[in-house]
Design a protein around this motif. Structure first.
Motif, PDB file in Angstrom:
ATOM      1  N   TRP A  95      74.400 -29.266  30.470  1.00 27.36           N
ATOM      2  CA  TRP A  95      75.763 -29.731  29.845  1.00 27.36           C
ATOM      3  C   TRP A  95      76.790 -29.372  30.805  1.00 27.36           C
ATOM      4  CZ3 TRP A  95      79.807 -26.259  28.718  1.00 27.36           C
ATOM      5  CH2 TRP A  95      80.634 -26.682  28.043  1.00 27.36           C
ATOM      6  N   GLN A 150      83.942 -25.037  19.584  1.00 26.72           N
ATOM      7  CA  GLN A 150      83.853 -26.517  19.153  1.00 26.72           C
ATOM      8  C   GLN A 150      82.096 -26.767  19.390  1.00 26.72           C
ATOM      9  OE1 GLN A 150      86.625 -28.070  21.586  1.00 26.72           O
ATOM     10  NE2 GLN A 150      87.949 -28.357  20.007  1.00 26.72           N
ATOM     11  N   LEU A 151      81.617 -25.949  19.992  1.00 28.00           N
ATOM     12  CA  LEU A 151      80.359 -26.279  20.629  1.00 28.00           C
ATOM     13  C   LEU A 151      79.248 -25.246  19.658  1.00 28.00           C
ATOM     14  CD1 LEU A 151      80.491 -26.222  24.424  1.00 28.00           C
ATOM     15  CD2 LEU A 151      80.418 -28.112  23.019  1.00 28.00           C
ATOM     16  N   ASN A 152      78.302 -25.857  19.461  1.00 18.33           N
ATOM     17  CA  ASN A 152      76.979 -25.287  18.794  1.00 18.33           C
ATOM     18  C   ASN A 152      76.270 -24.384  19.891  1.00 18.33           C
ATOM     19  OD1 ASN A 152      77.552 -26.254  16.252  1.00 18.33           O
ATOM     20  ND2 ASN A 152      76.237 -28.353  16.996  1.00 18.33           N
ATOM     21  N   PRO A 153      75.715 -23.311  19.298  1.00 22.39           N
ATOM     22  CA  PRO A 153      75.079 -22.226  20.409  1.00 22.39           C
ATOM     23  C   PRO A 153      73.953 -23.333  21.130  1.00 22.39           C
ATOM     24  CG  PRO A 153      74.890 -21.127  18.352  1.00 22.39           C
ATOM     25  CD  PRO A 153      75.403 -22.736  17.853  1.00 22.39           C
ATOM     26  N   MET A 154      73.765 -22.951  22.352  1.00 25.01           N
ATOM     27  CA  MET A 154      72.649 -23.724  23.188  1.00 25.01           C
ATOM     28  C   MET A 154      71.733 -22.741  23.819  1.00 25.01           C
ATOM     29  SD  MET A 154      75.563 -25.849  25.768  1.00 25.01           S
ATOM     30  CE  MET A 154      76.942 -26.321  25.478  1.00 25.01           C
ATOM     31  N   GLU A 158      69.785 -26.359  27.839  1.00 26.37           N
ATOM     32  CA  GLU A 158      70.818 -27.290  27.502  1.00 26.37           C
ATOM     33  C   GLU A 158      72.256 -26.853  28.217  1.00 26.37           C
ATOM     34  OE1 GLU A 158      69.330 -28.091  22.884  1.00 26.37           O
ATOM     35  OE2 GLU A 158      70.424 -26.045  23.172  1.00 26.37           O
ATOM     36  N   TYR A 159      72.375 -25.606  28.350  1.00 32.49           N
ATOM     37  CA  TYR A 159      73.727 -25.349  29.107  1.00 32.49           C
ATOM     38  C   TYR A 159      73.776 -25.734  30.333  1.00 32.49           C
ATOM     39  CZ  TYR A 159      76.274 -22.100  32.290  1.00 32.49           C
ATOM     40  OH  TYR A 159      77.088 -21.758  33.139  1.00 32.49           O
ATOM     41  N   GLU A 182      76.314 -18.772  23.948  1.00 29.45           N
ATOM     42  CA  GLU A 182      77.699 -19.363  23.848  1.00 29.45           C
ATOM     43  C   GLU A 182      78.349 -19.613  25.092  1.00 29.45           C
ATOM     44  OE1 GLU A 182      80.511 -17.420  20.573  1.00 29.45           O
ATOM     45  OE2 GLU A 182      79.300 -16.042  20.866  1.00 29.45           O
TER      46      GLU A 182
END
Length: 188
Positions: A18, A6-10, A14-15, A32
């Motif tokens: 998040w 469900q997540l876009n690549p980061m 950002e990871y 991912e």
């Protein structure tokens, strides 16, 4: 490990931002994120037994022992992995509370769902860490320990240990009976 589709690549930053807001742990590999699932009682006991022995042994040496919830940064671009146990004796690791960058010892307790990755892709990434001297894989469904040790030529050499033998961890100067790692472990 389970990918989160469900997540876009980061990117790595950002990871890191998040993940601080998440209720569970996620590894980061090439943009991912992968949810870290729980383990079994034998898995947990094995990690606890070894962590306790290491912590007692290293108490006065300025080394830090971390279990399960501390990630290792292979490089600023990633990946970021959560080993079952990591030891660092490098003062540079005191600069971050989020991760370890300079481990000397990493331990993975194997489970059927992660064994192939721990032996393959994860070990491939960990070998890039210049400070890493030993990578230990411990069976959780039977007695068996494999210690991969970097030799003077930079090659990784396997040292297997079985029941009745003594595990030697040269990176931290510790020898302990394999039986002590499996203390109070009950196999199915």
């Amino acid at each position: 490990m389970v990918a989160n589709p469900q997540l876009n690549p980061m990117n790595p930053q950002e990871y890191l931002e998040w993940e601080l807001t998440q209720p569970m742990r996620y590894e980061y590999i090439e943009g991912e994120v992968f949810a870290m699932t729980g383990g079994t009682k034998p898995h947990n006991r094995i990690a606890l037994n070894l962590a306790t022995a290491l912590d007692s042994h290293l108490m006065e040496r300025g080394c830090e022992v971390y279990i399960a919830d501390v990630k290792v940064q292979v490089s600023p671009a990633g990946p970021y992995h959560y080993p079952d146990l990591v030891v660092t004796c490098d003062h540079r690791d005191s600069e971050s509370n989020q991760f370890v960058q300079y481990p000397c010892l990493i331990v993975e307790v194997l489970s059927p769902s992660t064994e192939a990755f721990d032996r393959g892709g994860k070990f491939t990434q960990y070998r890039k860490l210049k400070t890493l001297q030993e990578y230990v894989l411990i069976q959780s469904e039977q007695v068996g320990v494999e210690c991969f040790r970097r030799n003077e030529q930079g090659l990784w050499v396997l040292y297997p240990y079985e029941e009745g033998e003594t595990l030697t961890l040269e990176s931290v100067g510790l020898s302990l009976p394999v039986a002590s790692i499996y203390r109070q472990v009950k196999f199915d």
